[in-house]
Design a protein around this motif. Structure first.
Motif, PDB file in Angstrom:
ATOM      1  N   PHE A   1      78.330 -24.269  31.751  1.00  0.00           N
ATOM      2  CA  PHE A   1      78.215 -25.019  30.836  1.00  0.00           C
ATOM      3  C   PHE A   1      77.820 -24.391  29.522  1.00  0.00           C
ATOM      4  N   TRP A   2      77.011 -23.373  29.455  1.00  0.00           N
ATOM      5  CA  TRP A   2      76.901 -22.571  28.244  1.00  0.00           C
ATOM      6  C   TRP A   2      78.078 -21.880  27.759  1.00  0.00           C
ATOM      7  N   ASP A   3      78.854 -21.194  28.689  1.00  0.00           N
ATOM      8  CA  ASP A   3      80.108 -20.590  28.302  1.00  0.00           C
ATOM      9  C   ASP A   3      81.173 -21.552  27.694  1.00  0.00           C
ATOM     10  N   HIS A   4      81.294 -22.500  28.010  1.00  0.00           N
ATOM     11  CA  HIS A   4      82.000 -23.756  27.469  1.00  0.00           C
ATOM     12  C   HIS A   4      81.641 -24.164  26.162  1.00  0.00           C
ATOM     13  N   PHE A   5      80.455 -24.521  26.413  1.00  0.00           N
ATOM     14  CA  PHE A   5      79.524 -25.040  24.914  1.00  0.00           C
ATOM     15  C   PHE A   5      79.753 -24.026  23.740  1.00  0.00           C
ATOM     16  N   ARG A   6      79.471 -22.616  23.853  1.00  0.00           N
ATOM     17  CA  ARG A   6      79.223 -21.722  22.541  1.00  0.00           C
ATOM     18  C   ARG A   6      80.453 -21.449  22.267  1.00  0.00           C
ATOM     19  N   TYR A   7      81.755 -22.003  22.809  1.00  0.00           N
ATOM     20  CA  TYR A   7      82.899 -21.741  22.197  1.00  0.00           C
ATOM     21  C   TYR A   7      83.396 -22.935  21.577  1.00  0.00           C
ATOM     22  N   SER A   8      82.787 -24.048  21.688  1.00  0.00           N
ATOM     23  CA  SER A   8      83.270 -25.139  21.161  1.00  0.00           C
ATOM     24  C   SER A   8      83.233 -25.618  19.771  1.00  0.00           C
ATOM     25  N   GLU A   9      83.907 -26.207  19.170  1.00  0.00           N
ATOM     26  CA  GLU A   9      83.923 -26.322  17.587  1.00  0.00           C
ATOM     27  C   GLU A   9      82.625 -27.096  17.216  1.00  0.00           C
ATOM     28  N   PHE A  10      82.153 -28.084  18.136  1.00  0.00           N
ATOM     29  CA  PHE A  10      80.900 -28.693  17.794  1.00  0.00           C
ATOM     30  C   PHE A  10      79.932 -27.727  17.455  1.00  0.00           C
ATOM     31  N   PHE A  11      79.784 -26.895  18.468  1.00  0.00           N
ATOM     32  CA  PHE A  11      78.749 -25.789  18.376  1.00  0.00           C
ATOM     33  C   PHE A  11      78.900 -24.942  17.282  1.00  0.00           C
ATOM     34  N   GLU A  12      80.146 -24.473  16.994  1.00  0.00           N
ATOM     35  CA  GLU A  12      80.241 -23.611  15.774  1.00  0.00           C
ATOM     36  C   GLU A  12      79.773 -24.332  14.425  1.00  0.00           C
ATOM     37  N   GLN A  13      80.134 -25.606  14.152  1.00  0.00           N
ATOM     38  CA  GLN A  13      80.037 -26.213  13.161  1.00  0.00           C
ATOM     39  C   GLN A  13      78.413 -26.534  12.902  1.00  0.00           C
ATOM     40  N   GLN A  14      77.792 -26.939  13.963  1.00  0.00           N
ATOM     41  CA  GLN A  14      76.539 -26.956  13.752  1.00  0.00           C
ATOM     42  C   GLN A  14      75.764 -25.878  13.561  1.00  0.00           C
ATOM     43  N   LEU A  15      76.197 -24.680  14.276  1.00  0.00           N
ATOM     44  CA  LEU A  15      75.669 -23.224  13.789  1.00  0.00           C
ATOM     45  C   LEU A  15      75.738 -22.805  12.340  1.00  0.00           C
ATOM     46  N   GLN A  16      77.046 -22.940  11.891  1.00  0.00           N
ATOM     47  CA  GLN A  16      77.205 -22.881  10.564  1.00  0.00           C
ATOM     48  C   GLN A  16      76.411 -23.621   9.648  1.00  0.00           C
ATOM     49  N   HIS A  17      76.337 -24.844   9.837  1.00  0.00           N
ATOM     50  CA  HIS A  17      75.581 -25.644   8.915  1.00  0.00           C
ATOM     51  C   HIS A  17      74.184 -25.415   8.960  1.00  0.00           C
ATOM     52  N   ALA A  18      73.550 -25.295  10.302  1.00  0.00           N
ATOM     53  CA  ALA A  18      72.089 -24.872  10.207  1.00  0.00           C
ATOM     54  C   ALA A  18      71.693 -23.705   9.623  1.00  0.00           C
ATOM     55  N   LEU A  19      72.487 -22.517   9.636  1.00  0.00           N
ATOM     56  CA  LEU A  19      72.221 -21.267   9.105  1.00  0.00           C
ATOM     57  C   LEU A  19      72.391 -21.377   7.629  1.00  0.00           C
ATOM     58  N   GLU A  20      73.404 -22.055   6.931  1.00  0.00           N
ATOM     59  CA  GLU A  20      73.809 -22.074   5.904  1.00  0.00           C
ATOM     60  C   GLU A  20      72.458 -22.854   4.990  1.00  0.00           C
ATOM     61  N   ALA A  21      72.026 -24.006   5.711  1.00  0.00           N
ATOM     62  CA  ALA A  21      71.046 -24.758   5.177  1.00  0.00           C
ATOM     63  C   ALA A  21      69.533 -23.819   4.917  1.00  0.00           C
ATOM     64  N   TRP A  22      69.353 -23.102   6.148  1.00  0.00           N
ATOM     65  CA  TRP A  22      68.079 -22.193   6.429  1.00  0.00           C
ATOM     66  C   TRP A  22      68.268 -21.106   5.223  1.00  0.00           C
TER      67      TRP A  22
END
Length: 337
Positions: free
Chosen positions: A248-269
């Protein structure tokens, strides 16, 4: 240093003395402490943006935690450690109350009980789902069938004789047997049954009753040994369940959803903290400059001592110092001494 340059005994001695001096400096506890203190003082004065950019932070996070594959051997070891933890003898004599603070549980109970809006939404979604209607219909049908069959088989009871008469009339009028009649009624009233179930669940799961349910469950479970968790988690299944979770993690970590959420969170922080000093960031996570200094000094001293004792520092410095001392510019200066 090139192969064409001949070694000089005096320079070779000088290199060894230089290495010994550096090693001695690192082995001097007071000197090492001063160096670490100086590093910490410099580091804590720097702002976040002076040390790392947003792009570097994103890349580092991906390289360390996301893009790296978890080795199969690590997953196997993880399942072994969890297996051992679940079967550890101490679980037999350790109760739930010993590892969970009742005050924390009470706070959780109050929080859960207060979420009436979310609870009502969840109840609505469950009771309106076709699977709920099917399960509830089958359960009611089975209960009613059992009830009627038990009473119809009781020939000595006036109720049983009366129900037999009713059953005969029903079957003659509708051309259905009792089981079919019950099933037909339930199928026609599925939506009504869902609405009624939703209403009853909301009545029986109000804020106060949800809180009391937590309290009741706590009193029932607090003296339960931790070993009882094996009733719900089979330790022998871990070699299969851990790889499944990893998939499950293997699939999730390469998903577009996770990439956008990670990018948004890092930018905000990063935007919020980029002008703050490292000291402020440390204080935000409950660490002071003194604590950082102390935490770095102990491990650093042990690592450096071992590095020197194994000859690692000497092996690392020797080619660099040879390149320096045999450089034409250095040789030219040495000749002037």
């Amino acid at each position: 240093m090139t192969d064409s340059v001949e070694t000089h005994p005096l320079i070779e001695q000088l290199i060894q003395q230089h290495i010994a001096f550096i090693e001695q400096q690192f082995l001097d506890t007071k000197q090492l402490q001063q160096e670490i203190t100086a590093l910490c003082q410099w580091l804590t004065r720097q702002s976040l943006k002076d040390i790392i950019t947003l792009e570097q932070l994103h890349m580092a996070l991906r390289n360390v935690f996301i893009d790296k594959e978890i080795p199969q051997s690590t997953l196997i070891q993880g399942s072994i450690y969890l297996h051992q933890a679940l079967l550890h003898p101490i679980n037999q004599n350790t109760t739930i109350a010993e590892i969970i603070n009742p005050l924390h549980l009470d706070a959780l109970a109050q929080y859960t009980a207060s979420k009436s809006t979310q609870r009502k939404y969840l109840i609505e979604k469950i009771t309106k789902h076709p699977a709920f209607a099917t399960m509830a219909s089958q359960l009611l049908q089975q209960v009613l069938n059992d009830y009627f069959q038990n009473h119809l088989s009781d020939t000595s009871s006036h109720v049983g004789r009366f129900m037999k008469i009713g059953k005969s009339v029903l079957e003659n009028v509708t051309d259905l047997n009792l089981a079919q009649a019950i099933q037909q009624y339930l199928e026609k009233n599925v939506s009504k049954m869902g609405t009624l179930a939703e209403k009853m669940l909301n009545q029986h799961l109000n804020d106060e009753k949800v809180y009391q349910l937590h309290v009741q469950l706590w009193h029932e479970l607090k003296n339960t040994p931790l070993s009882h968790i094996q009733h719900y988690i089979d330790p022998n299944d871990l070699p299969q369940t851990i790889p499944l979770l990893h998939q499950f993690w293997d699939h999730f970590r390469y998903s577009e959803f996770f990439e956008q959420q990670l990018q948004h969170a890092l930018e905000a922080w990063y935007t919020h903290h980029q002008n703050q000093s490292v000291l402020n960031l440390l204080q935000a996570i409950g660490t002071s400059e003194h604590q950082l200094n102390t935490q770095l000094h102990g491990p650093a001293e042990q690592i450096i001592k071992q590095f020197i004792a194994d000859g690692g520092l000497k092996k690392h410095l020797q080619p660099q110092l040879k390149a320096f001392y045999y450089a034409p510019s250095t040789l030219s200066l040495l000749k002037q001494i």
